[in-house]
Design a protein around this motif. Structure first.
Motif, mmCIF file in Angstrom:
data_model
loop_
_atom_site.group_PDB
_atom_site.id
_atom_site.type_symbol
_atom_site.label_atom_id
_atom_site.label_comp_id
_atom_site.label_asym_id
_atom_site.label_seq_id
_atom_site.Cartn_x
_atom_site.Cartn_y
_atom_site.Cartn_z
ATOM 1 N N ALA A 58 1.040 -1.272 -0.077
ATOM 2 C CA ALA A 58 0.111 0.014 -0.054
ATOM 3 C C ALA A 58 0.950 1.254 0.097
ATOM 4 O O ALA A 58 1.752 1.505 0.664
ATOM 5 N N GLY A 59 0.606 2.420 -0.771
ATOM 6 C CA GLY A 59 1.380 3.278 -0.826
ATOM 7 C C GLY A 59 2.105 3.360 -2.221
ATOM 8 O O GLY A 59 2.084 2.516 -3.010
ATOM 9 N N PRO A 60 3.011 4.449 -2.221
ATOM 10 C CA PRO A 60 3.597 5.271 -1.208
ATOM 11 C C PRO A 60 2.821 6.503 -0.905
ATOM 12 O O PRO A 60 1.866 6.788 -1.723
ATOM 13 N N VAL A 61 2.804 6.847 0.342
ATOM 14 C CA VAL A 61 2.223 8.241 0.711
ATOM 15 C C VAL A 61 3.244 9.409 1.085
ATOM 16 O O VAL A 61 4.038 8.692 1.815
ATOM 17 N N MET A 62 2.987 10.460 0.587
ATOM 18 C CA MET A 62 4.277 11.168 1.000
ATOM 19 C C MET A 62 3.266 12.573 1.443
ATOM 20 O O MET A 62 2.317 13.075 0.942
ATOM 21 N N VAL A 63 3.989 13.382 2.506
ATOM 22 C CA VAL A 63 3.543 14.426 3.151
ATOM 23 C C VAL A 63 4.946 15.500 3.274
ATOM 24 O O VAL A 63 6.035 15.025 3.423
ATOM 25 N N HIS A 64 4.570 16.696 3.236
ATOM 26 C CA HIS A 64 5.445 17.663 3.575
ATOM 27 C C HIS A 64 5.610 17.861 5.096
ATOM 28 O O HIS A 64 4.443 18.562 5.557
ATOM 29 N N ALA A 65 6.489 17.672 5.798
ATOM 30 C CA ALA A 65 6.575 17.613 7.224
ATOM 31 C C ALA A 65 7.103 18.822 7.626
ATOM 32 O O ALA A 65 7.181 19.290 8.900
ATOM 33 N N GLY A 66 8.120 19.340 6.964
ATOM 34 C CA GLY A 66 9.367 20.251 7.422
ATOM 35 C C GLY A 66 10.024 19.639 8.541
ATOM 36 O O GLY A 66 10.686 18.612 8.357
ATOM 37 N N ARG A 67 9.899 20.251 9.682
ATOM 38 C CA ARG A 67 10.470 20.099 10.878
ATOM 39 C C ARG A 67 9.605 19.424 11.913
ATOM 40 O O ARG A 67 9.888 19.218 13.094
ATOM 41 N N ARG A 68 8.372 19.263 11.588
ATOM 42 C CA ARG A 68 7.366 18.675 12.208
ATOM 43 C C ARG A 68 7.224 17.299 12.541
ATOM 44 O O ARG A 68 7.954 16.458 11.662
ATOM 45 N N CYS A 69 6.815 16.795 13.625
ATOM 46 C CA CYS A 69 6.683 15.338 13.979
ATOM 47 C C CYS A 69 5.541 14.677 12.865
ATOM 48 O O CYS A 69 4.825 15.503 12.538
ATOM 49 N N VAL A 70 5.798 13.407 12.721
ATOM 50 C CA VAL A 70 4.882 12.696 12.060
ATOM 51 C C VAL A 70 4.282 11.561 12.836
ATOM 52 O O VAL A 70 5.106 11.049 13.413
ATOM 53 N N TRP A 71 3.247 11.224 12.097
ATOM 54 C CA TRP A 71 2.439 9.789 12.887
ATOM 55 C C TRP A 71 2.278 9.027 11.657
ATOM 56 O O TRP A 71 1.559 9.354 10.699
ATOM 57 N N LEU A 72 2.775 7.715 11.887
ATOM 58 C CA LEU A 72 2.461 6.714 10.702
ATOM 59 C C LEU A 72 1.604 5.394 11.181
ATOM 60 O O LEU A 72 1.933 4.989 12.414
ATOM 61 N N LYS A 73 0.914 5.150 10.220
ATOM 62 C CA LYS A 73 0.121 3.892 10.547
ATOM 63 C C LYS A 73 0.216 2.658 9.442
ATOM 64 O O LYS A 73 0.200 3.495 8.239
#
Length: 130
Positions: A100-115
């Protein structure tokens, strides 16, 4: 037929056999390599769970993830999601054979939550890569 022509035919036959042997050896890992090749950057996390694995990549301010199944070739319900803190998650969900995926986000320097989920088993990272 002269000896030069025989040598050329033998060399051509050997080249064909070598190429076909290399293709046969490379084929088993092809599904995983193809799945991970969709995400740019370097691998920063591996999140294993009972029925699969979530691979996490980072490049610049972007985070990309793919969920791989442990039993490829069988169509299963799978999903992957990436959420940058303060934004909505980006999700890919469906019935897939390999990933499944890929999925991409622009996070910059923010934390991310992956599932990630394959069948009834799943993984959730909590806030990471802060």
């Amino acid at each position: 037929m002269d000896s030069g022509a025989i040598r050329r035919r033998l060399a051509l036959g050997l080249a064909v056999l070598t190429a076909s042997g290399l293709l046969a050896v490379a084929a088993p890992g092809e599904a995983q390599a193809a799945a991970s090749a969709h995400c740019p950057g370097r691998k920063v996390r591996v999140l294993p769970f009972a029925t699969g694995t979530v691979l996490v990549y980072k490049r610049g301010g972007y985070v990309c993830a793919v969920t791989l199944t442990k039993k490829p070739g069988v169509k299963r319900k799978m999903s992957v999601s990436v959420q940058a803190r303060g934004n909505r998650p980006v999700v890919d969900e469906g019935r897939y054979f390999y990933h499944a995926g890929p999925v991409m986000v622009h996070a910059g320097r923010r934390c991310v939550w992956l599932k990630g989920r394959v069948g009834q088993s799943s993984v959730s990272s909590g806030w990471i890569l802060c």
